[in-house]
Design a protein around this motif. Sequence first.
Motif, mmCIF file in Angstrom:
data_model
loop_
_atom_site.group_PDB
_atom_site.id
_atom_site.type_symbol
_atom_site.label_atom_id
_atom_site.label_comp_id
_atom_site.label_asym_id
_atom_site.label_seq_id
_atom_site.Cartn_x
_atom_site.Cartn_y
_atom_site.Cartn_z
ATOM 1 N N TRP A 83 52.149 22.111 17.315
ATOM 2 C CA TRP A 83 51.675 20.739 17.165
ATOM 3 C C TRP A 83 51.688 20.376 15.689
ATOM 4 O O TRP A 83 51.239 21.141 14.845
ATOM 5 C CB TRP A 83 50.259 20.604 17.706
ATOM 6 N N SER A 87 40.413 22.513 17.122
ATOM 7 C CA SER A 87 41.713 22.487 16.453
ATOM 8 C C SER A 87 41.582 21.819 15.083
ATOM 9 O O SER A 87 40.942 20.784 14.938
ATOM 10 C CB SER A 87 42.730 21.724 17.313
ATOM 11 N N LYS A 121 50.642 12.347 16.106
ATOM 12 C CA LYS A 121 50.641 13.753 16.532
ATOM 13 C C LYS A 121 51.809 13.976 17.479
ATOM 14 O O LYS A 121 52.087 13.138 18.336
ATOM 15 C CB LYS A 121 49.328 14.085 17.227
ATOM 16 N N PRO A 148 45.842 19.224 19.374
ATOM 17 C CA PRO A 148 44.966 18.368 18.567
ATOM 18 C C PRO A 148 43.833 17.709 19.356
ATOM 19 O O PRO A 148 42.863 17.240 18.766
ATOM 20 C CB PRO A 148 45.908 17.319 17.986
ATOM 21 N N HIS A 188 43.728 20.626 11.390
ATOM 22 C CA HIS A 188 45.055 20.367 10.841
ATOM 23 C C HIS A 188 45.091 20.833 9.381
ATOM 24 O O HIS A 188 44.086 20.810 8.688
ATOM 25 C CB HIS A 188 45.441 18.892 10.967
ATOM 26 N N TYR A 215 51.549 17.681 8.572
ATOM 27 C CA TYR A 215 50.508 18.669 8.832
ATOM 28 C C TYR A 215 50.901 19.515 10.032
ATOM 29 O O TYR A 215 51.729 19.110 10.841
ATOM 30 C CB TYR A 215 49.191 17.975 9.189
ATOM 31 N N TYR A 216 50.297 20.699 10.162
ATOM 32 C CA TYR A 216 50.398 21.453 11.411
ATOM 33 C C TYR A 216 48.996 21.681 11.938
ATOM 34 O O TYR A 216 48.031 21.728 11.191
ATOM 35 C CB TYR A 216 51.162 22.771 11.248
ATOM 36 N N TYR A 217 48.901 21.779 13.268
ATOM 37 C CA TYR A 217 47.628 22.002 13.939
ATOM 38 C C TYR A 217 47.537 23.450 14.396
ATOM 39 O O TYR A 217 48.536 24.038 14.800
ATOM 40 C CB TYR A 217 47.480 21.082 15.156
ATOM 41 N N THR A 218 46.327 23.985 14.389
ATOM 42 C CA THR A 218 46.116 25.354 14.840
ATOM 43 C C THR A 218 46.187 25.465 16.355
ATOM 44 O O THR A 218 46.408 26.556 16.880
ATOM 45 C CB THR A 218 44.748 25.872 14.360
#
Length: 95
Positions: A18, A46, A3, A41, A48, A35-38
């Motif tokens: 993130w 949160s 991450k 992490p 992904h 991936y992207y995180y909202t």
Amino acid sequence: MIKFKRHIKVDGEIFETWMGLEIKKKGGRPNVSVYYYTDDPELEMSAHHLIKANFQSKDEAVKHGCLFMRAMYKDMIKREKGLVNNDEEENEVDW
């Protein structure tokens, strides 16, 4: 999953993003997914979301992820400007 955080600049605004990398070996070669995180992490809520898989290197995956996020933020800004302009036009209607 690895991450990491990136700061992506779009039209003078800076977005803190993130992202994550997942690396698996496939036939002796790396198979990297980005991936992207909202949100952060470490937060429980949160999530992904896969951007794209099957990269051969981490650098290639990170570059693609940053370009994807920049395009997503540009679209978001464009939609927000469109909504503001539409609201202003509706308020200016003469009766």
